[in-house]
Design a protein around this motif. Structure first.
Motif, PDB file in Angstrom:
ATOM      1  N   CYS A 576       0.877  -1.153   0.019  1.00 43.25           N
ATOM      2  CA  CYS A 576       0.011   0.158   0.035  1.00 43.25           C
ATOM      3  C   CYS A 576       0.894   1.174   0.051  1.00 43.25           C
ATOM      4  N   MET A 577       1.884   1.425   0.738  1.00 44.41           N
ATOM      5  CA  MET A 577       2.880   2.450   0.995  1.00 44.41           C
ATOM      6  C   MET A 577       3.406   2.728  -0.412  1.00 44.41           C
ATOM      7  N   ASN A 578       3.984   1.564  -1.077  1.00 44.48           N
ATOM      8  CA  ASN A 578       4.464   1.722  -2.609  1.00 44.48           C
ATOM      9  C   ASN A 578       3.609   2.440  -3.422  1.00 44.48           C
ATOM     10  N   ALA A 579       2.221   1.922  -3.424  1.00 42.16           N
ATOM     11  CA  ALA A 579       1.106   2.448  -4.139  1.00 42.16           C
ATOM     12  C   ALA A 579       1.001   4.046  -4.040  1.00 42.16           C
ATOM     13  N   LYS A 617      -7.197 -14.667  -2.821  1.00 42.25           N
ATOM     14  CA  LYS A 617      -6.361 -13.695  -3.595  1.00 42.25           C
ATOM     15  C   LYS A 617      -6.621 -12.228  -3.109  1.00 42.25           C
ATOM     16  N   LEU A 618      -5.275 -11.821  -2.848  1.00 43.99           N
ATOM     17  CA  LEU A 618      -5.246 -10.210  -2.360  1.00 43.99           C
ATOM     18  C   LEU A 618      -4.853  -9.487  -3.381  1.00 43.99           C
ATOM     19  N   THR A 619      -5.336  -8.455  -3.743  1.00 45.63           N
ATOM     20  CA  THR A 619      -5.150  -7.684  -4.850  1.00 45.63           C
ATOM     21  C   THR A 619      -4.855  -6.235  -4.164  1.00 45.63           C
ATOM     22  N   VAL A 620      -3.586  -5.675  -4.771  1.00 47.59           N
ATOM     23  CA  VAL A 620      -3.262  -4.156  -4.289  1.00 47.59           C
ATOM     24  C   VAL A 620      -3.085  -3.299  -5.656  1.00 47.59           C
ATOM     25  N   ALA A 621      -3.860  -2.553  -6.199  1.00 42.99           N
ATOM     26  CA  ALA A 621      -3.769  -1.688  -7.257  1.00 42.99           C
ATOM     27  C   ALA A 621      -3.927  -0.221  -7.328  1.00 42.99           C
ATOM     28  N   GLU A 680      -0.978  -9.045  -7.388  1.00 42.93           N
ATOM     29  CA  GLU A 680      -1.717  -9.896  -6.978  1.00 42.93           C
ATOM     30  C   GLU A 680      -1.158 -11.173  -6.165  1.00 42.93           C
ATOM     31  N   ILE A 681      -1.654 -11.655  -5.027  1.00 40.54           N
ATOM     32  CA  ILE A 681      -0.918 -12.633  -4.299  1.00 40.54           C
ATOM     33  C   ILE A 681      -2.004 -13.592  -4.140  1.00 40.54           C
TER      34      ILE A 681
END
Length: 706
Positions: A576-579, A617-621, A680-681
């Motif tokens: 999240c912090m990278n995003a 499925k964990l998604t951070v976009a 995506e994890i």
């Protein structure tokens, strides 16, 4: 040319179906109409030896389907017509020199259309290949280059001489001669109208011949007049239309094609009855049984024909591999649907592209590759990158190659092809077969596997170095503590010793991060509610998200995995912090999603490490600036960073990768510059047997690494 008159779709379908069920043949001939005849009675001619379409019956009168249809048309149109039948070559010549007005039946072709005008087609004629029953030929392609018998001056003769099917064409005057020569063991096969040929086999009492494969040629038949005789052609078309509208066309059609076999049987039965007399009842019983067996035989052969046609269609058109066949002159013979899907070019358009494509015995150039590269988009200056095939193996008459088509897809479009030259019995090239296979998925999987193996090797190396380096740091701390003990509190050296000690502690923190990357510093996994942990991590992230970024959550799945809470929180927070950093300047949308995913045998191929099953499925976009393609392959490597000026250590994503892999998961990333990034994890969901008491869990679940 055919007049532009609408032919009812239902009748056209009916004609095609009946023709396929009762394949027929017709010696194609040319028909001309006499233009401007001074007589009130028009002269129509037909073929005297083409049953059941046109023939001379036992009363020495014109008879057959074409003849009866002509009479019906004449009644509807009010024409006065005299119908006579003769040898096909004679009546064709009569029409050519203008002695007659029309022919009752003629197959359409582009060459004939230059000389004659045709009516609306009223039937479809199919040609079949006849061979001896003891021959080894299975389909028409086996007869390429063989000796083929055909009736002179018919359409099949024109078709064989205009194509490179075989140079050995044997002509005869009548179809009976073709079947008799073939039955006597002379030549390899004969091409005749199917229904006419089968009828001749019965009348000649020939039982050692058969047909193979589907029809090799299908053509429409109609009336023919001399080019320019529009008045007569219009009256014929008008009469044909009225016959169709009145229903008489269907009656005539059923009479000659549905009852044809029954009619011939009845004629034979009457002859037998005259000769036998007393045993008539017995013969009737036997005839009834014979009729039943004949129907079963016809039904069986019809079904076999349908199955053969369906099988051939599935083999040629249903194969998923793009396949094309060229003859010796470079003319396209085969272009299946897979080729159309690959190139976006239809079979008709491809035939124009390959028209007279030159090649020789040594040709190994991939013809299909030229069409594929045309799809590659040009750059801003109008230049288009070319594909350079890599030839893997070369055999006598065959070549294997591999090629990457640039700029098609993110990483190119990979193809594996085989080019095979097939020759005749004398060793002369007959044509070329190209078969292609899409290797893009395989290349991507190989790339993913190599990347995973490289990270695994780096993790092992980093873990080994970290272990030894920890011992060195511990020794430095011991010596530093000893020195601090032996000097006075106000010694200026103590300041330097404090600096050494702080540096060692920072180095130990980095070592701990390396151990996490190498999965040597993870706590014991245990069943945990992933949703609750993700929400807990997001509570801390929300405070650091600025107002310019829209945080959207989609936490739907109630998933349980085997992991530990603290590392999972670290994964979510880090991504999240990278995003947030990627959108710090321009703002955007940060989306965090949690759902369940069912991987099948097919979808699991994207992740070689995973097996089919249910996964969380964990998604951070984000919609930030994205990651350049050249950096995507290295973002999980330790100490790789593009933000060194901002103080990035390059261990953040490496730690995330180590935690995910340490709990049997996989992480993937997709990104485009200016479009954003999606991480995506996937973690495997735990089975019910993992839900134990705390005491049982501590005994049965040892820590992976402490």
């Amino acid at each position: 040319m055919y007049p532009n008159i609408h032919l009812t779709l239902l009748r056209a379908v009916a004609i095609a179906i009946v023709t396929l069920l009762f394949p027929s043949g017709y010696s194609p001939g040319v028909a001309m109409a006499k233009s401007g005849s001074p007589s009130d009675v028009l002269q129509f001619r037909g073929n005297s030896d083409f049953s059941p379409y046109e023939f001379i019956n036992d009363k020495n009168e014109p008879d057959g389907y074409n003849v009866e249809l002509t009479r019906a048309i004449v009644r509807q149109s009010g024409l006065k017509v005299n119908i006579e039948l003769g040898r096909w070559s004679d009546v064709m010549r009569e029409l050519e020199i203008g002695q007659i007005d029309a022919l009752t039946g003629m197959l359409y072709s582009d060459e004939r259309d230059k000389v004659f005008d045709f009516s609306i087609p009223y039937v479809v004629i199919s040609y079949a290949v006849f061979v001896r029953k003891d021959s080894t030929f299975q389909n028409p392609m086996d007869l390429m280059g063989k000796e083929v018998i055909v009736v002179n001056n018919v359409y099949a003769h024109d078709w064989l001489t205009q194509n490179d099917f075989t140079p050995h064409v044997v002509t005869v005057a009548r179809p009976e001669e073709a079947l008799q020569l073939l039955s006597q063991g002379r030549h390899d096969c004969a091409v005749l109208a199917r229904l006419h040929g089968l009828d001749l086999l019965r009348s000649l009492d020939v039982d050692n011949l058969k047909t193979i494969g589907p029809p090799v040629l299908t053509r429409k038949m109609g009336f023919a007049v001399k080019a320019g005789n529009a008045d007569l052609l219009a009256k014929i078309n008008e009469g044909l239309y009225r016959v169709q509208a009145s229903g008489e066309y269907d009656r005539i059609f059923r009479k000659w094609f549905s009852v044809y076999e029954r009619k011939r049987f009845q004629d034979r039965l009457v002859q037998i009855g005259k000769l036998v007399g007393l045993p008539l009842i017995v013969l009737l019983v036997l005839a009834g049984l014979w009729i039943r067996s004949l129907k079963l035989l016809v039904a069986g052969r019809t079904q076999a024909l349908k199955e053969n046609q369906l099988l051939l269609n599935r083999i040629v058109q249903g194969t998923p591999l793009p396949t094309l066949v060229l003859d010796r002159n470079g003319k396209l013979l085969l272009w299946n649907r897979a080729c159309e899907e690959l190139t976006g070019i239809s079979a008709a358009a491809a035939a124009d592209r390959f028209q007279n494509h030159p090649h020789n015995e040594e040709t190994t150039d991939p013809f299909l590759l030229k069409l594929i590269t045309e799809k590659v988009p040009a750059d801003s200056e109008g230049h288009r990158m070319t594909a350079h095939p890599k030839f893997l193996k070369t055999f006598p008459g065959a070549t294997e190659l591999e090629v990457c088509v640039p700029q098609l897809g993110d990483a190119g479009y990979w193809l594996y092809g085989t080019i095979v030259r097939f020759c005749d019995e004398q060793g002369h090239p007959v044509g070329i077969i190209e078969t292609w296979q899409d290797l893009t998925d395989r290349k991507n999987l190989e790339k993913q596997l190599a990347h995973a193996q490289r990270l695994e090797a780096m993790g092992r190396l980093a873990g080994a170095i970290a272990h030894d380096f920890t011992n060195f740091l511990q020794a430095i701390l011991v010596f530093t503590d000893t020195a601090r003990f032996e000097i006075s509190a106000d010694s200026p050296i103590r300041y330097h010793l404090d600096g050494i000690q702080k540096t060692v502690f920072r180095a130990k923190e980095l070592i701990n991060q390396i151990k996490v990357f190498s999965r040597q510093n993870l706590l014991a996994p245990k069943p945990m509610q992933l949703k609750a942990v993700v929400e807990k991590a997001l509570d801390s992230v929300k405070a650091m998200v600025p107002d310019t970024i829209d945080l959207r959550l989609s936490i739907d799945a109630d998933a349980r995995i085997m992991a530990d809470e603290v590392p999972i929180i670290q994964v979510v927070s880090n991504l999240c912090m990278n995003a947030v950093d990627a959108m710090a300047e321009i703002g955007g949308t940060l989306t965090v999603g949690l759902s369940s995913l069912e991987l099948t045998q097919e979808t699991a191929r994207r992740h070689p490490e995973l097996r089919p099953g249910t996964y969380a499925k964990l998604t951070v976009a984000d919609t930030g600036k994205g990651i350049p393609a050249e950096h995507l392959e290295r973002i999980f490597e330790p100490f790789f960073t593009t933000r060194k000026r901002e103080g990035g250590s390059g261990m953040g994503l490496a730690i995330v990768h180590g935690i995910v892999k340490g709990y049997d998961g996989v992480i993937s990333v997709e990104s485009k510059v200016g479009k954003g990034t999606v991480f995506e994890i996937l973690w495997p969901l735990i089975q019910p047997e993992h839900d134990m008491t705390s005491a049982d869990r501590e005994e049965s679940q040892p820590a992976k690494a402490l």
